[in-house]
Design an enzyme around this catalytic site. Structure first.
Site, short mmCIF file in Angstrom:
data_model
loop_
_atom_site.label_atom_id
_atom_site.label_comp_id
_atom_site.label_asym_id
_atom_site.label_seq_id
_atom_site.Cartn_x
_atom_site.Cartn_y
_atom_site.Cartn_z
N LYS A 117 -10.64 5.23 -57.09
CA LYS A 117 -11.01 6.62 -57.40
C LYS A 117 -12.11 6.76 -58.45
CE LYS A 117 -8.55 8.77 -54.49
NZ LYS A 117 -9.35 8.69 -53.27
N TYR A 159 -3.55 -3.72 -49.03
CA TYR A 159 -2.94 -3.62 -50.36
C TYR A 159 -1.57 -4.28 -50.26
CZ TYR A 159 -6.36 -0.02 -51.73
OH TYR A 159 -7.51 0.67 -52.06
N HIS A 206 -14.00 3.54 -42.47
CA HIS A 206 -12.65 3.02 -42.23
C HIS A 206 -11.70 4.19 -42.02
CE1 HIS A 206 -12.78 -1.35 -43.90
NE2 HIS A 206 -13.88 -1.05 -43.23
C1 PHB Z 1 -13.14 -3.05 -53.91
O1 PHB Z 1 -13.56 -3.28 -52.77
O2 PHB Z 1 -13.69 -3.55 -54.90
C2 PHB Z 1 -11.96 -2.18 -54.09
C3 PHB Z 1 -11.43 -1.52 -52.99
C4 PHB Z 1 -10.31 -0.73 -53.12
C5 PHB Z 1 -9.72 -0.59 -54.36
C6 PHB Z 1 -10.26 -1.22 -55.47
C7 PHB Z 1 -11.37 -2.02 -55.33
O3 PHB Z 1 -8.60 0.17 -54.48
#
Ligand code: PHB
Ligand code: APR
Length: 389
Positions: free
Chosen positions: A296, A200, A72
């Site tokens: 992280k 997000y 990505h």
């Molecule tokens: C997830 O895909 O579980 C995931 C992705 C990004 C994050 C936290 C969890 O910041």
């Protein structure tokens, strides 16, 4: 029993370290409390930094990730102002790999099997002894029988609730902690992901994240009060709440379906200093925890493994002990970088129960800067793809 490096814990940290050491001709024994099936049933995040990707390649455990993982080059942020994209390639000349931690763990087990590495599962009462001496050892019980494992060094890879960290005397240990007043309710579903990259979302009703594992498997999260229980949330209630928090255009065409996993995780930032004591070295969640915002956790474990592996190799192959002596300082410098970033992402994206009107305005300004200032996007992108080792 005797080995060069005793590794407590067979999660991703322990397995990756063991794999790298074995490939360098350094013997290990991994002691894991749970069964292999149990370890492989844990669902965790799914975003790998380039450093982790490189380590898996170095460990000879990357074939499936290289074939099935999804690079990505950016992610989306959704705010009251609308949705915008942060371009990792343009801002930080790098990318991340979307590939589940469960799959990473499975691949590491298989790589360990093909080397004939020793992983002892369902061992109990693990205790670390004489870690300050030149001859530490570990005792444990397997199949009802008491065992003793002599070693040169011990790697504490046994997670937040393990026995390694408490082995460091309380007078030596400094612990830094921040507990957040909410949790993440997550579901996994066999549905097409909501978008081509992660979203997000900051929303007045609370944070939401649209993530994925592959074209047919989605992972979604919503912020919930700590008092909520998984049983309080039907699949229908989850989808309805998620849709309210994502941009309308995304919600309108989102595929929904039954959850195949549903759980609530608390959010915490935690660091233990130092990360070493005598011949004991802490790695991964045994030494630090980050909230999941920014993904992280696994990536920090990977940089610890890199520093410890490099130091152990120098000790065995070149008789150079200086890197081992500097392990904690080296690892902690990077740990605090990721602590700051995941705290910032968490603070910027969630609704806090006590959030004042002032706090709200500052949060909105933080998001607006990220939306409109290239330098703010660069800082986020550089941290998201991973600070250099
Ligand atoms: C997830 O895909 O579980 C995931 C992705 C990004 C994050 C936290 C969890 O910041
Ligand atoms: N004896 C033996 N094994 C133990 C003990 C013990 N006393 N206590 C815990 N363990 C095992 C756990 O069962 C687990 O399999 O140690 C392992 C630790 O694994 P993780 O908790 O996954 O930690 P780590 O390998 O450092 O991985 C870091 O992965 O788990 C995620 O959130 C974590 O993303 C982070 C990354």
């Amino acid at each position: 029993m005797k080995t060069q490096v005793a590794i407590i814990g067979g999660g991703p940290s322990g397995l990756l370290l063991s794999q790298l050491l074995n490939l360098a001709g350094i013997s290990t024994v991994v002691l894991e409390r749970k069964s292999r099936d149990y370890v492989l049933s844990r669902i965790r995040a799914g975003v790998l930094e380039e450093g982790m990707v490189d380590l898996l390649r170095q460990a000879g455990a990357s074939a499936r990730m290289d074939a099935e993982g999804h690079p990505h080059e950016g992610c989306y942020l959704s705010t009251a102002e609308g949705m915008f994209r942060v371009d990792f390639k343009a801002r930080a000349n790098s990318e991340v790999m979307v590939y589940g931690q469960t799959e990473v763990t499975r691949d590491l087990y298989e790589a360990q099997d093909s080397l004939g590495a020793t992983i002892l599962h369902e061992v109990h009462d693990v205790e670390l002894h004489d870690v300050e001496s030149g001859a530490p050892y570990v005792t444990f019980v397997q199949d009802g029988k008491a065992q003793r494992l002599a070693c040169d060094y011990i790697a504490g890879c046994d997670g937040f609730h393990g026995v390694s960290r408490p082995t460091i005397p309380a007078a030596v240990r400094h612990e830094f902690e921040k507990v957040y007043p909410f949790g993440w309710l997550g579901i996994l579903s066999r549905t097409k992901p909501a978008a081509d990259e992660l979203i997000y979302a900051n929303h007045p009703r609370g944070f939401a994240l649209a993530s994925m594992r592959n074209e047919h498997l989605s992972r979604y999260y919503i912020q919930v009060p700590l008092t909520d229980k998984v049983e309080d949330w039907s699949d229908d209630a989850f989808w309805a709440e998620l849709k309210r928090r994502l941009p309308e255009t995304v919600a309108a065409q989102m595929e929904t379906g039954p959850s195949i996993e549903k759980s609530i995780a608390p959010l915490r930032s935690f660091v233990c200093e130092p990360m070493q004591f005598g011949r004991l070295f802490l790695v991964g969640d045994a030494a630090h925890i980050v909230p999941p915002t920014g993904a992280k956790g696994l990536n920090l474990a990977a940089s610890d493994v890199h520093y410890l592996f490099t130091a152990l190799k120098a000790a065995y192959q070149d008789k150079d002990l200086s890197l081992l002596a500097g392990y904690s300082d080296k690892a902690l410098a990077r740990v605090w970088g990721a602590m700051r970033f995941s705290w910032w992402m968490t603070t910027m994206l969630h609704r806090f129960p006590e959030q004042s009107a002032f706090d709200q305005k500052v949060q909105e300004n933080d998001l607006a800067q990220l939306h409109h200032l290239p330098s703010a996007q660069e800082t986020m992108a550089r941290n998201y793809v991973g600070l250099p080792y």
